[in-house]
Design a protein around this motif. Sequence first.
Motif, PDB file in Angstrom:
ATOM      1  N   ILE A   1     -38.347 -24.476 102.139  1.00 58.70           N
ATOM      2  CA  ILE A   1     -37.487 -23.324 101.855  1.00 58.70           C
ATOM      3  C   ILE A   1     -37.328 -22.477 103.105  1.00 58.70           C
ATOM      4  O   ILE A   1     -36.223 -22.157 103.533  1.00 58.70           O
ATOM      5  CB  ILE A   1     -38.064 -22.472 100.707  1.00 58.70           C
ATOM      6  CG1 ILE A   1     -37.970 -23.250  99.399  1.00 58.70           C
ATOM      7  CG2 ILE A   1     -37.313 -21.151 100.594  1.00 58.70           C
ATOM      8  CD1 ILE A   1     -38.584 -22.545  98.218  1.00 58.70           C
ATOM      9  N   GLY A   2     -38.441 -22.115 103.719  1.00 59.53           N
ATOM     10  CA  GLY A   2     -38.372 -21.271 104.896  1.00 59.53           C
ATOM     11  C   GLY A   2     -37.619 -21.939 106.026  1.00 59.53           C
ATOM     12  O   GLY A   2     -36.848 -21.314 106.738  1.00 59.53           O
TER      13      GLY A   2
ATOM     14  N   TYR B   1     -44.610 -15.139 101.717  1.00 59.14           N
ATOM     15  CA  TYR B   1     -43.236 -15.208 101.201  1.00 59.14           C
ATOM     16  C   TYR B   1     -42.965 -16.592 100.599  1.00 59.14           C
ATOM     17  O   TYR B   1     -42.431 -16.708  99.489  1.00 59.14           O
ATOM     18  CB  TYR B   1     -42.242 -14.926 102.340  1.00 59.14           C
ATOM     19  CG  TYR B   1     -40.860 -15.430 102.068  1.00 59.14           C
ATOM     20  CD1 TYR B   1     -39.988 -14.726 101.246  1.00 59.14           C
ATOM     21  CD2 TYR B   1     -40.414 -16.639 102.631  1.00 59.14           C
ATOM     22  CE1 TYR B   1     -38.710 -15.195 100.990  1.00 59.14           C
ATOM     23  CE2 TYR B   1     -39.136 -17.115 102.365  1.00 59.14           C
ATOM     24  CZ  TYR B   1     -38.303 -16.393 101.554  1.00 59.14           C
ATOM     25  OH  TYR B   1     -37.045 -16.872 101.296  1.00 59.14           O
ATOM     26  N   THR B   2     -43.353 -17.645 101.334  1.00 57.54           N
ATOM     27  CA  THR B   2     -43.103 -19.002 100.855  1.00 57.54           C
ATOM     28  C   THR B   2     -43.832 -19.263  99.542  1.00 57.54           C
ATOM     29  O   THR B   2     -43.251 -19.825  98.598  1.00 57.54           O
ATOM     30  CB  THR B   2     -43.553 -20.024 101.912  1.00 57.54           C
ATOM     31  OG1 THR B   2     -42.843 -19.776 103.131  1.00 57.54           O
ATOM     32  CG2 THR B   2     -43.284 -21.442 101.450  1.00 57.54           C
TER      33      THR B   2
ATOM     34  N   ASP C   1     -46.060 -17.013 105.247  1.00 57.49           N
ATOM     35  CA  ASP C   1     -46.739 -17.897 104.286  1.00 57.49           C
ATOM     36  C   ASP C   1     -46.758 -17.269 102.892  1.00 57.49           C
ATOM     37  O   ASP C   1     -46.565 -17.964 101.879  1.00 57.49           O
ATOM     38  CB  ASP C   1     -48.173 -18.183 104.755  1.00 57.49           C
ATOM     39  CG  ASP C   1     -48.214 -19.115 105.946  1.00 57.49           C
ATOM     40  OD1 ASP C   1     -47.212 -19.828 106.177  1.00 57.49           O
ATOM     41  OD2 ASP C   1     -49.243 -19.137 106.660  1.00 57.49           O
TER      42      ASP C   1
ATOM     43  N   GLN D   1     -42.814 -11.487  96.610  1.00 59.79           N
ATOM     44  CA  GLN D   1     -41.810 -11.959  97.570  1.00 59.79           C
ATOM     45  C   GLN D   1     -41.204 -10.773  98.320  1.00 59.79           C
ATOM     46  O   GLN D   1     -41.023 -10.821  99.540  1.00 59.79           O
ATOM     47  CB  GLN D   1     -40.717 -12.724  96.837  1.00 59.79           C
ATOM     48  CG  GLN D   1     -39.572 -13.185  97.728  1.00 59.79           C
ATOM     49  CD  GLN D   1     -38.375 -13.662  96.919  1.00 59.79           C
ATOM     50  OE1 GLN D   1     -38.532 -14.179  95.825  1.00 59.79           O
ATOM     51  NE2 GLN D   1     -37.180 -13.467  97.475  1.00 59.79           N
TER      52      GLN D   1
ATOM     53  N   LYS E   1     -42.251 -17.206  96.701  1.00 61.74           N
ATOM     54  CA  LYS E   1     -40.943 -17.763  96.362  1.00 61.74           C
ATOM     55  C   LYS E   1     -41.096 -18.982  95.457  1.00 61.74           C
ATOM     56  O   LYS E   1     -40.398 -19.125  94.447  1.00 61.74           O
ATOM     57  CB  LYS E   1     -40.200 -18.145  97.644  1.00 61.74           C
ATOM     58  CG  LYS E   1     -38.812 -18.717  97.435  1.00 61.74           C
ATOM     59  CD  LYS E   1     -37.783 -17.633  97.293  1.00 61.74           C
ATOM     60  CE  LYS E   1     -36.376 -18.224  97.286  1.00 61.74           C
ATOM     61  NZ  LYS E   1     -35.358 -17.199  97.048  1.00 61.74           N
ATOM     62  N   SER E   2     -42.037 -19.850  95.795  1.00 59.55           N
ATOM     63  CA  SER E   2     -42.246 -21.056  94.992  1.00 59.55           C
ATOM     64  C   SER E   2     -42.823 -20.723  93.620  1.00 59.55           C
ATOM     65  O   SER E   2     -42.606 -21.450  92.652  1.00 59.55           O
ATOM     66  CB  SER E   2     -43.170 -22.033  95.721  1.00 59.55           C
ATOM     67  OG  SER E   2     -44.466 -21.472  95.898  1.00 59.55           O
TER      68      SER E   2
ATOM     69  N   PHE F   1     -42.198 -24.293 109.310  1.00 54.20           N
ATOM     70  CA  PHE F   1     -42.029 -23.563 108.072  1.00 54.20           C
ATOM     71  C   PHE F   1     -42.034 -24.535 106.908  1.00 54.20           C
ATOM     72  O   PHE F   1     -41.882 -25.741 107.069  1.00 54.20           O
ATOM     73  CB  PHE F   1     -40.694 -22.805 108.091  1.00 54.20           C
ATOM     74  CG  PHE F   1     -40.647 -21.702 109.098  1.00 54.20           C
ATOM     75  CD1 PHE F   1     -41.185 -20.470 108.800  1.00 54.20           C
ATOM     76  CD2 PHE F   1     -40.081 -21.908 110.337  1.00 54.20           C
ATOM     77  CE1 PHE F   1     -41.133 -19.445 109.711  1.00 54.20           C
ATOM     78  CE2 PHE F   1     -40.036 -20.890 111.261  1.00 54.20           C
ATOM     79  CZ  PHE F   1     -40.565 -19.651 110.950  1.00 54.20           C
ATOM     80  N   SER F   2     -42.181 -23.978 105.712  1.00 55.08           N
ATOM     81  CA  SER F   2     -42.010 -24.786 104.507  1.00 55.08           C
ATOM     82  C   SER F   2     -40.565 -25.242 104.410  1.00 55.08           C
ATOM     83  O   SER F   2     -39.712 -24.803 105.154  1.00 55.08           O
ATOM     84  CB  SER F   2     -42.338 -23.944 103.272  1.00 55.08           C
ATOM     85  OG  SER F   2     -41.341 -22.954 103.116  1.00 55.08           O
TER      86      SER F   2
END
Length: 554
Positions: free
Chosen positions: A8-9, A35-36, A33, A47, A39-40, A5-6
């Motif tokens: 954040i994730g 969502y990430t 992906d 989101q 979010k950024s 995940f990223s």
Amino acid sequence: MLKKFSIIGLTLILGTTPILASVFPHAIWKPLDEYTASKSENNVINQIAASEQVVSIMTPEPESQERINILLNHHLELANAYNSIGSYEKAYENFKLYIPFGESQGHDVSYAYAKLMTLQPSLEVFQLSTNSSAPYFGAKLEPTQGVIYGSYYDKDPYVGVAYNNEDIRSRYPAEESMLLVYLEFGQDIKTPYIQNMLNLAKEENKLVFLGWNTAGSTLDTANSSDFPLHQTPQEYIASTIEYLSSQGLDTLIRFGGEMNNGPSGRNVFTGEVDPAGFIESFQYVSTIAKQYDNVGMVWSPDDIGGLDTPFEMFYPGDEYVDWIGVSMYPKKYFLDQIDTSDNKDINESIFIAGEHANPIKKIEHIITFMQEHNIQKPIAISETGDHHFVRNLNIETTDWAKLQMQKTYTEMFYKYPQIKAINYFNNSLHWENSFALHDNDILLETYNALVSDELFIKEYGQPATIGYKNITNGGIEIGSDIELSVSAYYPYANDVNEISVKYWLDDMLLSEATQSPYTINVGQDALAGKSELKVEMIVNGEIKQTQAINLMHN
């Protein structure tokens, strides 16, 4: 293969351990992906869409730690995202779904529980009635109907320590049925200015509400250095209570108030919370008080206190308590500071402050505690005050204070008729906000108008002759002219002029009320031939909730 995940994730969803892709449905990766990325980019709408897809994919999956982690994160993310765009129903739904996942992982879910309280709108309608019955518990000194009320006058320069009834009536025309008297543990009950208050209570037939303050959790540390004891604590307690009773005074003793947020619940030497010491002290005083028919005990915490000092930690048991009390002070600014941090909504939601400041919500904490523990007692607002000046910020808040006071002295009693006593803390101390009535004409006028209502008992010992019947889920009794009022709450709408209420008879607009408790009077002629009353809650110009009530013609 391994798929990570990223940042954040990874940190919010699964910690720092890479997860095998085979653990998840293949369809999950695309919305994760998305969502990430959203979010950024701070794209809340995208989101939400991505998280909703994640939830819909993972909810039917078999139980696993990975499923828990993902659903935990995305329900919380959805709750916060919906909350940020004002979609409070969806926010509520996702906070509620998040809680069991969070609790299963040992998370602090107090914010989520607070949001369940603050995100629920309510619209309740009440009819003034002469045959409405309040709950009655048979407690010591409990009225069958109505509210015993009083205030604190000795810091009022127009009254002072003499406590002359004519001076009080010149400023506060309505005859209160109770006097709020403070006694520090170790202080002589026969101190002249305290005796002035007791004399007034005797002469004018008023109940004494004694705030018996303690400096520590145990009896041998309950007095401060200002009031050294010249006898044992036990002898002092016995002589004080015996004196009060011998004066023919009906007295409710609030012993060691605010123990969940003050010195009465702490060990003097260590500063640590000491619930066992407090409970033992309270039980001892209660045992002495039980010897007298005209002395009752009030267990009275702060309305919320600390997150680590819940009510049940200090509760001494039903047999030692006659009334449940609470200190309740709405706050326009949490900690009397303008909060611009990311924790603003967390703090204000948990402590019912700022944008969530509302006495109806603040009192829900003690109501819920009593329901959960099946505590059947009348409730006293041991102290309340609405600050019209925030000293730390040098900000005038009179309009806000007036609204809070209106809600406290009307809506709160309509909604919770088991609340049967209230004291206003009429004081302005140099180290805290000003709650005083004597230095603010607008609040003084508002207070005097509110307590003139017949619900507030003017002659102690005589119950009120009226009540306010909740007709939200029933019907309106029609036989004469009627008076209707409303308790209205909507998330983040707790400041002046944000809520109004419209009343409709069938399709005819009767009135729009703009001030709590949104009262209207309707004559018989207007009601003739009509079948339904519709009540709308308007929040900043938008209809947010509606109640339809049948008219029951005699």
